[in-house]
Design a protein around this motif. Structure first.
Motif, mmCIF file in Angstrom:
data_model
loop_
_atom_site.group_PDB
_atom_site.id
_atom_site.type_symbol
_atom_site.label_atom_id
_atom_site.label_comp_id
_atom_site.label_asym_id
_atom_site.label_seq_id
_atom_site.Cartn_x
_atom_site.Cartn_y
_atom_site.Cartn_z
ATOM 1 N N LEU A 118 0.770 -1.174 -0.067
ATOM 2 C CA LEU A 118 0.085 -0.057 -0.027
ATOM 3 C C LEU A 118 1.048 1.217 0.250
ATOM 4 O O LEU A 118 0.541 2.329 -0.565
ATOM 5 N N PHE A 134 -6.297 3.306 4.631
ATOM 6 C CA PHE A 134 -5.932 1.962 4.349
ATOM 7 C C PHE A 134 -7.289 1.253 4.661
ATOM 8 O O PHE A 134 -7.306 0.928 5.854
ATOM 9 N N ILE A 160 -7.131 3.456 0.189
ATOM 10 C CA ILE A 160 -6.569 2.366 -0.489
ATOM 11 C C ILE A 160 -7.232 1.320 -0.007
ATOM 12 O O ILE A 160 -7.388 0.789 1.026
ATOM 13 N N TYR A 162 -7.182 -3.286 -1.100
ATOM 14 C CA TYR A 162 -6.515 -4.281 -1.682
ATOM 15 C C TYR A 162 -7.775 -5.164 -2.603
ATOM 16 O O TYR A 162 -8.732 -5.072 -2.055
ATOM 17 N N VAL A 222 -3.357 -3.168 -5.971
ATOM 18 C CA VAL A 222 -3.759 -2.095 -5.042
ATOM 19 C C VAL A 222 -4.772 -0.973 -5.822
ATOM 20 O O VAL A 222 -4.286 -0.827 -6.927
#
Length: 279
Positions: A118, A134, A160, A162, A222
């Motif tokens: 990240l 995140f 952010i 995943y 990401v």
């Protein structure tokens, strides 16, 4: 030299093996045990660097049980390194329960700096990095993803996530429905590897770009989303759902007036959305 009765948090490369630090290699060589998310995966890394330290599996399904075992070993004077499959442990990876138990009983925990997907993506994204959030992995189902995007839609920080390659297209479609086509989004994939790609454009363009070539969604991904800015023509999912429902029984203008009052959104923006999506 490593300290006895110490848990070391050791980041490992996210792709390029050259990114491992000399300190990380030294720790992995000298500790008594390496607690690894996947011992087979970590075994290949250790073999590459000629490290023979014993490994023990510590993953999501056994962490609570194994944490107690490892704490007992630490209390007898052994030292342990914690690693995940790639990157920094505990960042969307196992280790939280072990670290918490160690701190509860006074065992020394030493973190090493190192690779983290990240942070690597954020540093090259071109999005604001002074404040970011995140959010980890997105929910696997569409409704969960839309709910999440609705929740963070007006967050001013860079966001952010995943995401896995087999869900990325559906995820971008859900994001487009909630956040609109103009929000800047960056996709970063295969970071530090041969086919590393970092591509950022307005979301509507990104959806088209991704759909043009399936290779653009391969590998670890990401997603970075520009934070909300005051004055943007933002429409929450609840508002668009409401106007769509009302427009089945009322003229669009009337449906827009009611919905705009209910959700405190701009009538012109909502009417434009209705013309584009409901006519």
């Amino acid at each position: 030299m490593v300290d006895v009765s110490t848990l070391y948090i050791v980041p490992t490369p996210i792709g390029n093996l050259g990114d491992i630090t000399r300190r990380a290699l030294s720790i992995l060589q000298q500790v008594d045990i390496i607690a690894a998310e996947d011992t087979r995966y970590t075994g290949r890394l250790l073999s590459h660097f000629g490290i023979m330290t014993r490994t023990l599996a510590l993953h999501d399904h056994n962490e609570r049980q194994k944490a107690n075992i490892l704490v007992k070993k630490l209390m007898t004077g052994q030292n342990i390194a914690l690693v995940s499959d790639a990157g920094t442990p505990l960042i969307s990876d196992p280790g939280y329960h072990l670290v918490t138990r160690c701190r509860q009983v006074g065992i020394k925990v030493v973190p090493l700096p190192g690779p983290c997907a990240l942070i690597t993506a954020l540093s090259a994204s071109g999005l604001p990095s002074d404040r970011f959030s995140f959010e980890g992995f997105l929910p696997p189902r569409s409704k969960g993803r839309k709910d999440k995007f609705t929740e963070v839609a007006q967050d001013p920080r860079t966001l952010i996530f995943y995401e896995s390659p087999h869900r990325i297209i559906n995820t971008l479609d859900d994001m487009l429905e909630v956040l609109g086509s103009e929000r800047m989004v960056v996709i970063a994939r295969e970071l530090t590897k041969t086919y590393e790609t970092i591509h950022g454009v307005p979301l509507g363009e990104l959806v088209e770009w991704v759909s043009e070539d399936r290779n653009r969604i391969r590998g670890e991904i990401v997603l970075l989303i520009a934070g909300y800015r005051a004055g943007e023509d933002y429409l929450p999912l609840e508002a668009t759902n409401a106007v769509a429902l009302l427009a089945k029984e009322l003229p669009l203008k009337k449906a827009v007036i009611i919905t705009a009052k209910l959700f405190n959104v701009k009538k012109n923006t909502l009417y434009k959305w209705g013309l584009e999506n409901l006519q």
